[in-house]
Scaffold this motif. Structure first.
Motif, PDB file in Angstrom:
ATOM      1  N   VAL A  48       0.578  -1.593   0.213  1.00  0.00           N
ATOM      2  CA  VAL A  48      -0.276   0.282   0.275  1.00  0.00           C
ATOM      3  C   VAL A  48       0.642   1.187  -0.460  1.00  0.00           C
ATOM      4  O   VAL A  48       0.524   1.899  -0.874  1.00  0.00           O
ATOM      5  N   GLY A  49       1.704   1.269   1.355  1.00  0.00           N
ATOM      6  CA  GLY A  49       2.896   2.161   0.865  1.00  0.00           C
ATOM      7  C   GLY A  49       3.630   2.392  -0.553  1.00  0.00           C
ATOM      8  O   GLY A  49       3.780   3.534  -1.036  1.00  0.00           O
ATOM      9  N   LEU A  63      -6.201   4.590   4.354  1.00  0.00           N
ATOM     10  CA  LEU A  63      -6.987   4.779   5.487  1.00  0.00           C
ATOM     11  C   LEU A  63      -7.637   3.210   4.974  1.00  0.00           C
ATOM     12  O   LEU A  63      -7.918   2.824   6.594  1.00  0.00           O
ATOM     13  N   VAL A  64      -8.317   2.767   4.347  1.00  0.00           N
ATOM     14  CA  VAL A  64      -9.189   1.784   4.721  1.00  0.00           C
ATOM     15  C   VAL A  64      -8.092   0.476   4.741  1.00  0.00           C
ATOM     16  O   VAL A  64      -8.631  -0.195   5.103  1.00  0.00           O
ATOM     17  N   ALA A  65      -7.221   0.803   4.321  1.00  0.00           N
ATOM     18  CA  ALA A  65      -6.553  -0.145   4.270  1.00  0.00           C
ATOM     19  C   ALA A  65      -6.367  -0.267   5.655  1.00  0.00           C
ATOM     20  O   ALA A  65      -6.199  -2.028   6.246  1.00  0.00           O
ATOM     21  N   LYS A  70      -6.697  -3.384  10.776  1.00  0.00           N
ATOM     22  CA  LYS A  70      -6.436  -3.242  12.423  1.00  0.00           C
ATOM     23  C   LYS A  70      -7.945  -4.133  12.154  1.00  0.00           C
ATOM     24  O   LYS A  70      -8.026  -4.930  13.636  1.00  0.00           O
ATOM     25  N   ALA A  71      -8.868  -4.474  11.599  1.00  0.00           N
ATOM     26  CA  ALA A  71     -10.083  -5.247  11.858  1.00  0.00           C
ATOM     27  C   ALA A  71      -9.150  -6.692  12.497  1.00  0.00           C
ATOM     28  O   ALA A  71      -9.778  -7.297  13.204  1.00  0.00           O
ATOM     29  N   GLY A  72      -8.469  -6.935  10.944  1.00  0.00           N
ATOM     30  CA  GLY A  72      -7.368  -8.556  10.988  1.00  0.00           C
ATOM     31  C   GLY A  72      -6.659  -8.834  12.495  1.00  0.00           C
ATOM     32  O   GLY A  72      -6.523 -10.013  12.482  1.00  0.00           O
ATOM     33  N   VAL A  73      -6.356  -7.918  12.988  1.00  0.00           N
ATOM     34  CA  VAL A  73      -5.418  -8.206  14.022  1.00  0.00           C
ATOM     35  C   VAL A  73      -5.864  -8.107  14.872  1.00  0.00           C
ATOM     36  O   VAL A  73      -5.430  -8.629  15.841  1.00  0.00           O
TER      37      VAL A  73
END
Ligand code: B12
Length: 212
Positions: A48-49, A63-65, A70-73
């Motif tokens: 992404v970066g 941001l959406v990535a 975060k949700a996966g973590v």
């Protein structure tokens, strides 16, 4: 396509619900949580970066990535290392002033916690005043972690380390620094006690520092 690759693609595409589902499936299939994290999610954020740097995507996509990761973590969290109960001390962690990136910081907090530190996360964009106050309010704090993801916030990291020393709090705490642009050389140059390149090494370093 391998499950890890599917996770990576879903993180890059910012598909939060898909990421959550795939991470659950990967765990059920017995894939290693560290592989899911490193090969599936952290690698995706690297891609992404790169795309951002090449102007192929913009801040909203980043941001959406980040949200998807975060949700996966959150799903991975209980599998990333068992909390051995706080006994090594208290770890205060933050992202330095001007820096809003917090995924790496959160991972470091999680891994250090699993080694047996109590963790106090004081957030992002943290000023010297806020950090010093937090250390003073927590006399049992023996380790501070500073995260910086931007080259433009590296001077703020230097400022925070200097503020800790000026307040004489380096007698109480050790300072560990990290983040994508941070190197061992930079850590040495600002007088930090330790540098770690990723969350797993941060946990190992934290353990080592507690024993010193
Ligand atoms: C997601 C992301 C964002 C999200 C952040 C969301 C969030 N809640 O964190 C948003 C969209 C908000 C964002 C904003 C910006 N971003 Co940004 N972002 C990223 C991206 C794609 C991923 C970062 C990430 O989460 N990586 C995954 C984690 C797991 O890795 P990590 O953070 O490196 O952490 C690991 C290690 O570094 C280490 N570590 C981290 N912290 C600490 C602390 C300690 C104590 C220790 C020991 C170790 C440690 O351990 C971690 C786990 O292994 C990076 C690209 C990249 N390659 O880093 C760009 C990147 C960091 N962003 C960049 C830029 C330019 C920006 C903006 C300025 C863009 C803009 N024009 O507005 C803003 C700045 C906002 C601000 N003031 O902070 C640039 C920075 C360039 C530079 N050289 O400074 C990058 C490198 C993208 C690029 N290639 O150009 N970003």
């Amino acid at each position: 396509m391998s499950k890890i690759l599917e996770i990576s693609n879903a993180v890059e595409a910012g598909k939060k619900k898909v990421v959550v589902q795939l991470v659950k499936e990967a765990l059920e299939e017995g894939l290693s949580p560290m592989d899911i994290l490193n090969e599936g999610m952290i690698k995706a954020m690297g891609n992404v970066g790169e795309k951002f740097k090449l102007n192929e995507i913009y801040v909203p996509e980043m941001l959406v990535a980040a949200r998807a990761m975060k949700a996966g973590v959150e799903v991975l969290k209980p599998h990333l290392g068992e909390n051995k109960g706080a006994s090594l001390g208290k770890f205060i962690i933050c992202s330095v002033e001007g820096d809003l990136h917090d995924i790496g910081k959160n991972l470091v907090a999680m891994m250090v916690e699993s080694t047996g530190y109590e963790v106090l996360d004081i957030g992002v964009d943290v000023s010297a005043e806020k950090l010093i106050a937090a250390i003073k309010e927590n006399p049992d704090c023996n380790l501070v972690g500073l995260s910086s993801l931007l080259t433009t916030t590296m001077p703020a990291m230097k400022k925070l380390v200097a503020a800790i020393k000026e307040a004489g709090l380096d007698q109480q705490v050790k300072i560990m620094v990290g983040g994508a642009p941070i190197t061992q050389e930079f850590a040495d140059s600002i007088g930090a006690d330790a540098f770690a390149a990723d969350a797993a090494s941060a946990a190992a370093k934290a353990k080592e520092l507690a024993a010193r």
